[in-house]
Design a protein around this motif. Structure first.
Motif, PDB file in Angstrom:
ATOM      1  N   GLN A 132       0.813  -1.222   0.000  1.00 17.55           N
ATOM      2  CA  GLN A 132       0.000   0.000   0.000  1.00 17.55           C
ATOM      3  C   GLN A 132       0.843   1.267   0.000  1.00 17.55           C
ATOM      4  OE1 GLN A 132      -2.492  -0.335   3.416  1.00 17.55           O
ATOM      5  NE2 GLN A 132      -3.572  -2.115   2.591  1.00 17.55           N
ATOM      6  N   GLN A 133       2.098   1.143   0.432  1.00 18.42           N
ATOM      7  CA  GLN A 133       2.893   2.349   0.612  1.00 18.42           C
ATOM      8  C   GLN A 133       3.516   2.891  -0.675  1.00 18.42           C
ATOM      9  OE1 GLN A 133       3.375   4.546   3.036  1.00 18.42           O
ATOM     10  NE2 GLN A 133       1.793   3.484   4.192  1.00 18.42           N
ATOM     11  N   PHE A 134       3.721   2.032  -1.709  1.00 15.47           N
ATOM     12  CA  PHE A 134       4.249   2.576  -2.956  1.00 15.47           C
ATOM     13  C   PHE A 134       3.216   3.556  -3.492  1.00 15.47           C
ATOM     14  CE2 PHE A 134       6.715  -1.523  -3.005  1.00 15.47           C
ATOM     15  CZ  PHE A 134       7.917  -0.916  -2.732  1.00 15.47           C
ATOM     16  N   ASP A 135       3.714   4.729  -3.908  1.00  8.18           N
ATOM     17  CA  ASP A 135       2.798   5.851  -4.087  1.00  8.18           C
ATOM     18  C   ASP A 135       2.631   6.249  -5.553  1.00  8.18           C
ATOM     19  OD1 ASP A 135       1.307   8.105  -3.941  1.00  8.18           O
ATOM     20  OD2 ASP A 135       2.627   9.177  -2.554  1.00  8.18           O
ATOM     21  N   PRO A 136       1.482   5.913  -6.166  1.00 12.83           N
ATOM     22  CA  PRO A 136       1.283   6.280  -7.572  1.00 12.83           C
ATOM     23  C   PRO A 136       1.024   7.773  -7.788  1.00 12.83           C
ATOM     24  CG  PRO A 136      -0.572   4.964  -6.767  1.00 12.83           C
ATOM     25  CD  PRO A 136       0.371   5.128  -5.628  1.00 12.83           C
ATOM     26  N   SER A 137       0.849   8.528  -6.712  1.00 17.66           N
ATOM     27  CA  SER A 137       0.601   9.975  -6.903  1.00 17.66           C
ATOM     28  C   SER A 137       1.917  10.761  -6.988  1.00 17.66           C
ATOM     29  CB  SER A 137      -0.240  10.526  -5.749  1.00 17.66           C
ATOM     30  OG  SER A 137       0.572  10.713  -4.608  1.00 17.66           O
ATOM     31  N   PHE A 138       3.017  10.062  -6.843  1.00 15.45           N
ATOM     32  CA  PHE A 138       4.349  10.653  -6.781  1.00 15.45           C
ATOM     33  C   PHE A 138       4.673  11.383  -8.091  1.00 15.45           C
ATOM     34  CE2 PHE A 138       9.035   9.141  -6.108  1.00 15.45           C
ATOM     35  CZ  PHE A 138       9.421  10.450  -5.868  1.00 15.45           C
ATOM     36  N   ASP A 139       4.854  12.690  -8.039  1.00 17.10           N
ATOM     37  CA  ASP A 139       5.232  13.439  -9.248  1.00 17.10           C
ATOM     38  C   ASP A 139       6.265  14.507  -8.895  1.00 17.10           C
ATOM     39  OD1 ASP A 139       3.871  15.487  -8.036  1.00 17.10           O
ATOM     40  OD2 ASP A 139       2.216  15.530  -9.463  1.00 17.10           O
ATOM     41  N   ARG A 140       6.410  15.500  -9.775  1.00 15.93           N
ATOM     42  CA  ARG A 140       7.498  16.450  -9.563  1.00 15.93           C
ATOM     43  C   ARG A 140       7.309  17.305  -8.305  1.00 15.93           C
ATOM     44  NH1 ARG A 140       6.444  21.679 -11.594  1.00 15.93           N
ATOM     45  NH2 ARG A 140       4.370  21.754 -12.483  1.00 15.93           N
ATOM     46  N   HIS A 141       6.027  17.461  -7.858  1.00 19.75           N
ATOM     47  CA  HIS A 141       5.809  18.234  -6.639  1.00 19.75           C
ATOM     48  C   HIS A 141       6.420  17.528  -5.431  1.00 19.75           C
ATOM     49  CE1 HIS A 141       3.327  20.876  -8.932  1.00 19.75           C
ATOM     50  NE2 HIS A 141       2.583  19.847  -9.338  1.00 19.75           N
ATOM     51  N   ASP A 142       6.332  16.185  -5.454  1.00 17.58           N
ATOM     52  CA  ASP A 142       6.928  15.420  -4.348  1.00 17.58           C
ATOM     53  C   ASP A 142       8.448  15.503  -4.411  1.00 17.58           C
ATOM     54  OD1 ASP A 142       4.400  14.042  -3.257  1.00 17.58           O
ATOM     55  OD2 ASP A 142       4.324  13.751  -5.433  1.00 17.58           O
ATOM     56  N   LEU A 143       8.952  15.542  -5.639  1.00 21.23           N
ATOM     57  CA  LEU A 143      10.399  15.696  -5.791  1.00 21.23           C
ATOM     58  C   LEU A 143      10.830  17.050  -5.209  1.00 21.23           C
ATOM     59  CD1 LEU A 143      13.194  14.988  -6.809  1.00 21.23           C
ATOM     60  CD2 LEU A 143      12.461  15.480  -9.133  1.00 21.23           C
ATOM     61  N   GLU A 144      10.014  18.071  -5.458  1.00 24.20           N
ATOM     62  CA  GLU A 144      10.331  19.399  -4.889  1.00 24.20           C
ATOM     63  C   GLU A 144      10.306  19.339  -3.356  1.00 24.20           C
ATOM     64  OE1 GLU A 144       8.549  21.880  -8.682  1.00 24.20           O
ATOM     65  OE2 GLU A 144       7.377  21.779  -6.839  1.00 24.20           O
TER      66      GLU A 144
END
Ligand code: FNR
Length: 407
Positions: free
Chosen positions: A253-265
């Motif tokens: 459940q923890q792998f996050d498909p919402s992960f995008d450039r905002h999370d990288l920031e």
């Protein structure tokens, strides 16, 4: 041969030939990574050896990586003074004795007891970075206590951002100078062989698995004496999850498909050191990663373990290189098995390469000494390759070291 057949009998000759063909090379006869692979295969239980070997689904991308490297041709140059050849360089400002880093690999501690510690020590002695996976068996703190020079840490961003933040803080406390942020595992590609072998969390204890382990007593004894048996970095989560079955659910459940450039920031704000963004194959993704603060882009398809049908990294690299230019360092992995492969990647424009299976085979074969051996082989091959292509410094490998590529 006819004479030998008459003297020894054809059956005896055939038996010797078969034994030679299937025999496992001894230390002194190790000539390349493939030899280390053969030794690892004999020493590591099949379930874990195949876990290292495997690609996802039909393994098209796994094979494409090797095929594309094999198809590149090196330009031989012999009318050049190559009496001095330099492999030392930097990767994201970190000095390295050769342009290689040991790639993060989950469950390295299942290939060899305390595998992460031995790999980190071998890398330290050789002068190249070791990158610890989030999904390692030995924890950040265990590895930090075993080496003098700080290692690198690979982060899978978890949905539980509090837990992700705590991993970042632990890596910082362990003085890791570089964070490798893996972007290509927000869902897990299926590796057929792992399903067949029952490799999951918790592992399926089949009769075949038990026999497999019983047939590898050296490995099993090492494991009995090892520091950890689970995911060392996730112990707190495990404690909260109660048992292995619950942990399995938690990890999935923890792998996050919402992960995008905002999370990288977000990670960029938290992490004071260098960031390498791993798992990029596309120039647009590379642009986004650089804009969000990546110091380096690692062109990677996860060693063919994620999107099957994705291009090889050799194919994907040029477009990423052209999009990024000088704005970030470029690295490549997936399929590197020799110093000649490494030279080809440098010719494409990579600053350096990560290696995964190449060192895991060494680890499975002989632990720390085996990883050191893998690095030595690659370094010797790179040296010979440089000498025969007229290259004297890894920082100045011309594009036309590859046949048909513009200078
Ligand atoms: C990996 N890889 C990987 N990547 C990552 O970011 N985190 C991880 O936990 C893992 N785990 C892992 C386990 C095993 C057994 C392998 C083989 C690979 C991918 C790895 O970092 C690297 O991208 C590839 O291994 C490169 O391909 P080669 O060198 O193995 O062909």
């Amino acid at each position: 041969m006819k004479f030998a057949n008459r003297v020894f009998g054809s059956k005896a000759i055939e038996a010797v030939a078969t034994a030679r063909a299937t025999s496992v090379p001894q230390w002194d006869a190790i000539a390349n990574i493939e030899d280390l692979r053969a030794v690892a295969r004999s020493r590591v239980p099949r379930t874990f050896f195949e876990y290292v070997e495997a690609g996802s689904y039909d393994e098209l991308t796994l094979r494409a990586n090797r095929a594309a490297l094999g198809a590149l041709e090196l330009r031989q140059r012999v009318m050049v003074d190559v009496s001095s050849r330099v492999q030392a360089t930097t990767i994201v400002d970190q000095p390295v004795s050769m342009p290689v880093a040991l790639a993060p690999a989950g469950l390295t501690g299942a290939v060899h007891a305390n595998g992460e510690i031995y790999a980190a020590r071998a890398a330290e002695a050789f002068g190249v970075p070791f990158c610890l996976s989030t999904m390692s068996v030995c924890s950040i703190e265990d590895v930090a206590a075993a080496v003098v020079k700080p290692f690198w840490f690979q982060l899978y961003l978890m949905k539980d951002r509090g837990f992700s933040r705590s991993l970042i803080e632990r890596a910082h406390a362990a003085r890791c100078p570089v964070l490798v942020l893996t972007m290509d595992l927000h869902v897990e590609g299926r590796r057929t062989v792992d399903v067949h072998n029952g490799l999951g969390i918790p592992p399926r204890l089949t009769l075949a698995n038990i026999l497999d382990i019983a047939m590898h007593p050296r490995w099993a004894l090492g494991m009995l004496r090892s520091k950890e048996f689970t995911f060392g970095n996730l112990k707190d989560a495990i404690r909260n999850s109660g048992n292995l079955g619950a942990l399995s659910e938690w990890v999935k459940q923890q792998f996050d498909p919402s992960f995008d450039r905002h999370d990288l920031e977000w990670v960029r704000q938290l992490w004071p050191g260098k960031i390498i963004v791993k798992g990029i194959l596309d120039p647009q993704d590379a642009e986004l990663a650089v804009a969000a603060g990546a110091d380096a882009i690692l062109v990677s398809n996860h060693g063919g373990r994620q999107l099957d049908g994705a291009p090889s990294t050799v194919e994907a690299f040029p477009a990423v290189r052209d999009a990024v230019g000088e704005r970030a360092e470029l690295l490549l992995d997936s399929g590197i098995r020799s110093g000649l492969d490494l030279l080809k990647a440098l010719g494409l424009g990579a600053r350096g390469c990560f290696i995964g299976r190449a060192y895991l085979y060494g680890l499975g074969a002989w632990g720390e000494a085996g990883v050191h051996k893998a690095l030595s082989l690659i370094s010797e091959e790179l040296d010979a390759g440089m000498a025969l292509t007229g290259v004297t410094d890894v920082k100045m490998v011309p594009r036309d070291v590859l046949m048909g590529r513009a200078g």
